[in-house]
Design a protein around this motif. Structure first.
Motif, PDB file in Angstrom:
ATOM      1  N   LYS A  71       1.094  -1.398   0.105  1.00  0.00           N
ATOM      2  CA  LYS A  71       0.248  -0.011  -0.058  1.00  0.00           C
ATOM      3  C   LYS A  71       0.489   0.862   0.049  1.00  0.00           C
ATOM      4  CE  LYS A  71      -1.557   0.449   4.865  1.00  0.00           C
ATOM      5  NZ  LYS A  71      -1.613   0.470   6.042  1.00  0.00           N
ATOM      6  N   PHE A  72       0.649   2.655  -1.037  1.00  0.00           N
ATOM      7  CA  PHE A  72       1.405   3.131  -1.089  1.00  0.00           C
ATOM      8  C   PHE A  72       0.572   4.144  -0.004  1.00  0.00           C
ATOM      9  CE2 PHE A  72       1.599   1.012  -4.809  1.00  0.00           C
ATOM     10  CZ  PHE A  72       3.542   0.985  -4.591  1.00  0.00           C
ATOM     11  N   GLN A  73       1.949   5.090   0.729  1.00  0.00           N
ATOM     12  CA  GLN A  73       1.697   5.436   1.301  1.00  0.00           C
ATOM     13  C   GLN A  73       2.327   7.678   1.070  1.00  0.00           C
ATOM     14  OE1 GLN A  73       3.735   5.172   5.182  1.00  0.00           O
ATOM     15  NE2 GLN A  73       2.195   5.840   6.509  1.00  0.00           N
ATOM     16  N   ALA A  74       1.348   8.487   1.145  1.00  0.00           N
ATOM     17  CA  ALA A  74       1.470   9.049   0.958  1.00  0.00           C
ATOM     18  C   ALA A  74       2.650  10.680   2.107  1.00  0.00           C
ATOM     19  CB  ALA A  74       0.557  10.863   0.154  1.00  0.00           C
ATOM     20  N   ILE A  75       2.962  11.097   2.064  1.00  0.00           N
ATOM     21  CA  ILE A  75       3.340  11.911   3.164  1.00  0.00           C
ATOM     22  C   ILE A  75       3.862  13.594   2.310  1.00  0.00           C
ATOM     23  CG2 ILE A  75       4.999  10.327   4.357  1.00  0.00           C
ATOM     24  CD1 ILE A  75       7.277  11.640   3.858  1.00  0.00           C
ATOM     25  N   GLY A  76       3.841  14.466   3.244  1.00  0.00           N
ATOM     26  CA  GLY A  76       4.031  15.577   2.554  1.00  0.00           C
ATOM     27  C   GLY A  76       4.709  16.940   3.796  1.00  0.00           C
ATOM     28  N   LEU A  77       5.726  17.095   3.382  1.00  0.00           N
ATOM     29  CA  LEU A  77       6.731  17.877   3.456  1.00  0.00           C
ATOM     30  C   LEU A  77       6.645  19.077   3.797  1.00  0.00           C
ATOM     31  CD1 LEU A  77       9.085  18.434   5.686  1.00  0.00           C
ATOM     32  CD2 LEU A  77       9.985  17.098   4.105  1.00  0.00           C
ATOM     33  N   TRP A  78       6.810  20.826   3.869  1.00  0.00           N
ATOM     34  CA  TRP A  78       7.514  21.820   3.117  1.00  0.00           C
ATOM     35  C   TRP A  78       9.210  21.393   2.835  1.00  0.00           C
ATOM     36  CZ3 TRP A  78       4.171  24.637   0.957  1.00  0.00           C
ATOM     37  CH2 TRP A  78       2.718  24.964   1.923  1.00  0.00           C
ATOM     38  N   LYS A  79       9.018  21.752   1.377  1.00  0.00           N
ATOM     39  CA  LYS A  79      10.651  22.079   0.738  1.00  0.00           C
ATOM     40  C   LYS A  79      10.495  23.188   0.065  1.00  0.00           C
ATOM     41  CE  LYS A  79      11.991  18.365  -1.715  1.00  0.00           C
ATOM     42  NZ  LYS A  79      11.051  19.138  -3.358  1.00  0.00           N
ATOM     43  N   ILE A  80      11.882  22.660  -0.568  1.00  0.00           N
ATOM     44  CA  ILE A  80      12.348  23.522  -1.691  1.00  0.00           C
ATOM     45  C   ILE A  80      12.358  22.724  -2.564  1.00  0.00           C
ATOM     46  CG2 ILE A  80      14.171  25.365   0.280  1.00  0.00           C
ATOM     47  CD1 ILE A  80      16.599  23.733  -1.321  1.00  0.00           C
ATOM     48  N   TRP A  86       5.390  31.122  -0.288  1.00  0.00           N
ATOM     49  CA  TRP A  86       6.276  31.934   0.223  1.00  0.00           C
ATOM     50  C   TRP A  86       6.103  31.569   1.885  1.00  0.00           C
ATOM     51  CZ3 TRP A  86       9.533  33.083  -2.576  1.00  0.00           C
ATOM     52  CH2 TRP A  86       9.418  33.509  -4.808  1.00  0.00           C
ATOM     53  N   MET A  87       6.600  31.556   2.567  1.00  0.00           N
ATOM     54  CA  MET A  87       6.292  30.776   3.808  1.00  0.00           C
ATOM     55  C   MET A  87       8.232  32.225   4.557  1.00  0.00           C
ATOM     56  SD  MET A  87       7.269  27.959   6.220  1.00  0.00           S
ATOM     57  CE  MET A  87       5.571  27.113   5.798  1.00  0.00           C
ATOM     58  N   PRO A  88       7.984  32.952   5.866  1.00  0.00           N
ATOM     59  CA  PRO A  88       8.765  33.465   6.166  1.00  0.00           C
ATOM     60  C   PRO A  88      10.548  32.826   6.764  1.00  0.00           C
ATOM     61  CG  PRO A  88       7.018  33.900   7.492  1.00  0.00           C
ATOM     62  CD  PRO A  88       6.902  32.885   6.172  1.00  0.00           C
ATOM     63  N   LEU A  89      11.045  32.878   6.318  1.00  0.00           N
ATOM     64  CA  LEU A  89      12.356  31.963   6.196  1.00  0.00           C
ATOM     65  C   LEU A  89      12.582  31.515   7.408  1.00  0.00           C
ATOM     66  CD1 LEU A  89      15.039  31.018   5.574  1.00  0.00           C
ATOM     67  CD2 LEU A  89      16.366  33.334   5.918  1.00  0.00           C
ATOM     68  N   GLU A  90      11.924  32.355   9.275  1.00  0.00           N
ATOM     69  CA  GLU A  90      12.279  32.048  10.232  1.00  0.00           C
ATOM     70  C   GLU A  90      11.318  30.980  10.860  1.00  0.00           C
ATOM     71  OE1 GLU A  90      13.216  35.089   9.049  1.00  0.00           O
ATOM     72  OE2 GLU A  90      14.736  35.190  10.379  1.00  0.00           O
ATOM     73  N   GLU A  91      10.199  30.807  10.334  1.00  0.00           N
ATOM     74  CA  GLU A  91       9.404  29.913  10.548  1.00  0.00           C
ATOM     75  C   GLU A  91       9.337  28.390   9.949  1.00  0.00           C
ATOM     76  OE1 GLU A  91       4.430  29.471   8.843  1.00  0.00           O
ATOM     77  OE2 GLU A  91       5.007  31.786   9.513  1.00  0.00           O
ATOM     78  N   TYR A  92      10.060  28.891   8.752  1.00  0.00           N
ATOM     79  CA  TYR A  92      10.662  26.992   7.811  1.00  0.00           C
ATOM     80  C   TYR A  92      11.805  26.423   7.967  1.00  0.00           C
ATOM     81  CZ  TYR A  92      13.539  24.230   4.943  1.00  0.00           C
ATOM     82  OH  TYR A  92      14.059  23.455   4.365  1.00  0.00           O
ATOM     83  N   ALA A  93      12.425  27.315   8.531  1.00  0.00           N
ATOM     84  CA  ALA A  93      14.116  26.970  10.290  1.00  0.00           C
ATOM     85  C   ALA A  93      13.160  25.778  11.302  1.00  0.00           C
ATOM     86  CB  ALA A  93      14.583  27.952   9.557  1.00  0.00           C
ATOM     87  N   ALA A  94      12.254  27.112  11.834  1.00  0.00           N
ATOM     88  CA  ALA A  94      11.946  27.015  13.126  1.00  0.00           C
ATOM     89  C   ALA A  94      11.260  25.277  12.758  1.00  0.00           C
ATOM     90  CB  ALA A  94      11.260  27.603  13.951  1.00  0.00           C
ATOM     91  N   GLN A  95      10.965  24.521  11.795  1.00  0.00           N
ATOM     92  CA  GLN A  95      10.034  23.125  12.222  1.00  0.00           C
ATOM     93  C   GLN A  95      10.627  22.574  12.693  1.00  0.00           C
ATOM     94  OE1 GLN A  95       7.497  23.139   7.729  1.00  0.00           O
ATOM     95  NE2 GLN A  95       9.614  23.733   6.904  1.00  0.00           N
ATOM     96  N   PRO A  96      10.232  21.964  13.486  1.00  0.00           N
ATOM     97  CA  PRO A  96      11.013  20.837  13.722  1.00  0.00           C
ATOM     98  C   PRO A  96      11.773  19.555  13.256  1.00  0.00           C
ATOM     99  CG  PRO A  96       9.005  21.085  15.000  1.00  0.00           C
ATOM    100  CD  PRO A  96       9.065  21.307  13.703  1.00  0.00           C
ATOM    101  N   PHE A  97      11.051  19.243  11.947  1.00  0.00           N
ATOM    102  CA  PHE A  97      11.696  18.256  11.347  1.00  0.00           C
ATOM    103  C   PHE A  97      12.932  18.977  10.650  1.00  0.00           C
ATOM    104  CE2 PHE A  97      12.177  16.003   6.761  1.00  0.00           C
ATOM    105  CZ  PHE A  97      12.021  15.040   7.474  1.00  0.00           C
ATOM    106  N   VAL A  98      12.617  19.748  10.014  1.00  0.00           N
ATOM    107  CA  VAL A  98      14.184  20.754   9.399  1.00  0.00           C
ATOM    108  C   VAL A  98      15.262  20.881  11.567  1.00  0.00           C
ATOM    109  CG1 VAL A  98      14.724  23.320   8.724  1.00  0.00           C
ATOM    110  CG2 VAL A  98      12.408  22.344   8.030  1.00  0.00           C
ATOM    111  N   GLN A  99      14.543  21.412  12.407  1.00  0.00           N
ATOM    112  CA  GLN A  99      15.671  21.495  13.166  1.00  0.00           C
ATOM    113  C   GLN A  99      16.433  20.253  12.448  1.00  0.00           C
ATOM    114  OE1 GLN A  99      16.692  23.514  15.828  1.00  0.00           O
ATOM    115  NE2 GLN A  99      16.135  25.093  13.543  1.00  0.00           N
ATOM    116  N   LYS A 100      15.537  19.037  13.436  1.00  0.00           N
ATOM    117  CA  LYS A 100      16.330  18.017  14.127  1.00  0.00           C
ATOM    118  C   LYS A 100      16.990  17.036  12.660  1.00  0.00           C
ATOM    119  CE  LYS A 100      12.396  14.113  13.314  1.00  0.00           C
ATOM    120  NZ  LYS A 100      11.074  13.173  14.096  1.00  0.00           N
TER     121      LYS A 100
END
Lengths: 295, 295
Positions: free
Chosen positions: B147-156, B229-243
């Motif tokens: 079964k296929f699973q779709a996951i979403g993640l904000w990325k460049i 368009w997302m504020p840079l600081e908001e993008y940088a603060a995402q837990p997935f990005v941080q870890k």
């Protein structure tokens, strides 16, 4: 399920090719044992129906060169070439109706040039016997007589980065192989991308800075005619270097580096986003210091 | 000399394959017309003797996929695979007794990631539907239910650099294709080399900085679920990005860049050493300004 020696499995009395699942909903068949083309055609047809029924996507068949007699059968079944290496051919087929999302083939060769500078501002240079054909006059029979001309030019050690090899290790390896000098990798000063290096492929060439850890030159390869430490200014002043922009820029980079007025990219060990696949991230670490890059 | 339609030439009553000389003392045969394998075997044997007598070195045979029936003949004559693309296979043979100096196959795929930052310190991000197979329990028949699973993640925006494509153009193209945004390429902030991206090939991934020239996002591709368009600081603060160290470093580079405290590599058009093959030299131009790079 019964498994036969030649990589065929029997499933409910239908013989199928043994396959492993890949990470993208497809299957990989690695053929190893000889098989008659007709038998391969039969089992391939049954396998394709089976995989289609299972909802599989990409189908990969890896054929070692000694099974070259099966290539035609696979192509007749609709497979096409994905890539090849000296000892195998990888064929692929896309089952879904949608456009395929198969990974592209490798598109670039990667080369390195190593600037090895010692404390006396001398750079490590080589003369390589390069062979350029100088085609003679075509005879009436269409034959061409070729004579080969050796030209000499003082140049930095260069070479090709092998598949699976880190750029920094390739630079150190080439210097060691060509001159016997041990080095420490410092940074990448610049790189160049160009195209059509051969048969349509592109290339990336990284200009690297290294520090020598030993000083006695020992020529290691036949094609190297001479090697020496040459004062950087003397190298830079050579007419051929002066009039060839790419070489001129390289010496300018090197001079700027020795004057401590240039920062390139330094390697930092990192793993990929999902924590696997180690590699190096190259960046300007003077401007941005990254604490301990790896977990 | 008589030339036949199927690419065979007759030389003193011996039929030979039509070949062109390459720049390294070898010959290239580009097969185009169908031929029976037995006829190909005969003319190939005669041609090999002829080329050996001429002192030729590498022999290249390019077989389009529709001539797949000739592959086995070439391999039986001692040829091996050099590389393949979807529509052709390149075989090669080295005539001299010495070790071959044939060019290596392409070893790297090249990718780009595009950081597009507007004047409001907002970064262009996407949610891509990525498909990860989630393999079920293997049945007794060896079948697997997927079964296929779709996951979403904000990325460049990211993508693959095509063969023959400039890195800077690939970055601009991917942004345009995925979001409809026009951009100007600024510089390469960093790059990463890793290995075994697929079937043993290595990869190079360039993190690029671009300036938007338009602002209205228009999703262009099916696999893109959302773009904003997302504020840079908001993008940088995402837990997935941080870890995730690699993403964290990318945002750190980006923040340093917006504070004007980071310099990457800028592209300069250059030709190769012998004046042909245009391309781009990427270097730290803040530290070393090169006047008019090209002739």
């Amino acid at each position: 399920m019964q498994v036969f020696e030649n990589g065929v499995v029997e499933l409910e009395h239908v013989k199928l090719l043994e396959a492993t699942n890949d990470e993208h909903g497809g299957v990989i068949v690695e053929m190893e044992e000889p098989m008659a083309p007709q038998a391969f055609a039969t089992v391939l047809t049954a396998s394709m129906l089976h995989w289609k029924h299972q909802g599989k996507r990409g189908v990969w068949i890896k054929l070692p060169i000694n099974l070259v007699n099966l290539v035609e059968t696979a192509v007749k079944a609709g497979f096409w070439y994905h890539h090849a290496e000296p000892n195998y051919l990888m064929l692929v087929y896309w089952i879904p109706e949608t456009a395929n999302t198969l990974p592209a083939n490798a598109s670039h060769r990667v080369g390195v040039g190593a600037i090895v500078l010692n404390d006396k501002r001398e750079v490590l240079l080589l003369v390589v016997v390069e062979i350029f054909p100088d085609w003679g006059v075509s005879s009436s029979h269409g034959e061409k007589s070729g004579k080969f001309q050796a030209i000499g030019l003082w140049k930095i050690p260069t070479g090709i980065v092998d598949e699976g090899e880190d750029i920094l290790k390739a630079a150190m390896r080439e210097v060691k192989e060509e001159t016997g000098i041990d080095t420490e990798f410092l940074e990448i000063l610049a790189f160049r991308q160009s195209h059509k290096s051969f048969f349509g492929k592109s290339s990336l060439f990284f200009i690297c800075m290294l520090r020598p850890l030993s000083f006695d030159i020992q020529k290691q390869e036949q094609e190297i005619e001479a090697a020496q430490w040459m004062p950087l200014e003397e190298y830079a002043a050579q007419p051929f270097v002066q009039k060839t922009r790419l070489l001129k820029y390289t010496t300018e980079l090197c001079l700027a580096k020795t004057n401590k007025s240039y920062t390139g990219f330094l390697p930092h060990p990192t793993t990929s986003i999902f924590g696997n696949r180690p590699g190096y991230l190259y960046l300007n670490s003077q401007d941005l210091s990254l604490s301990n890059c790896d977990d």
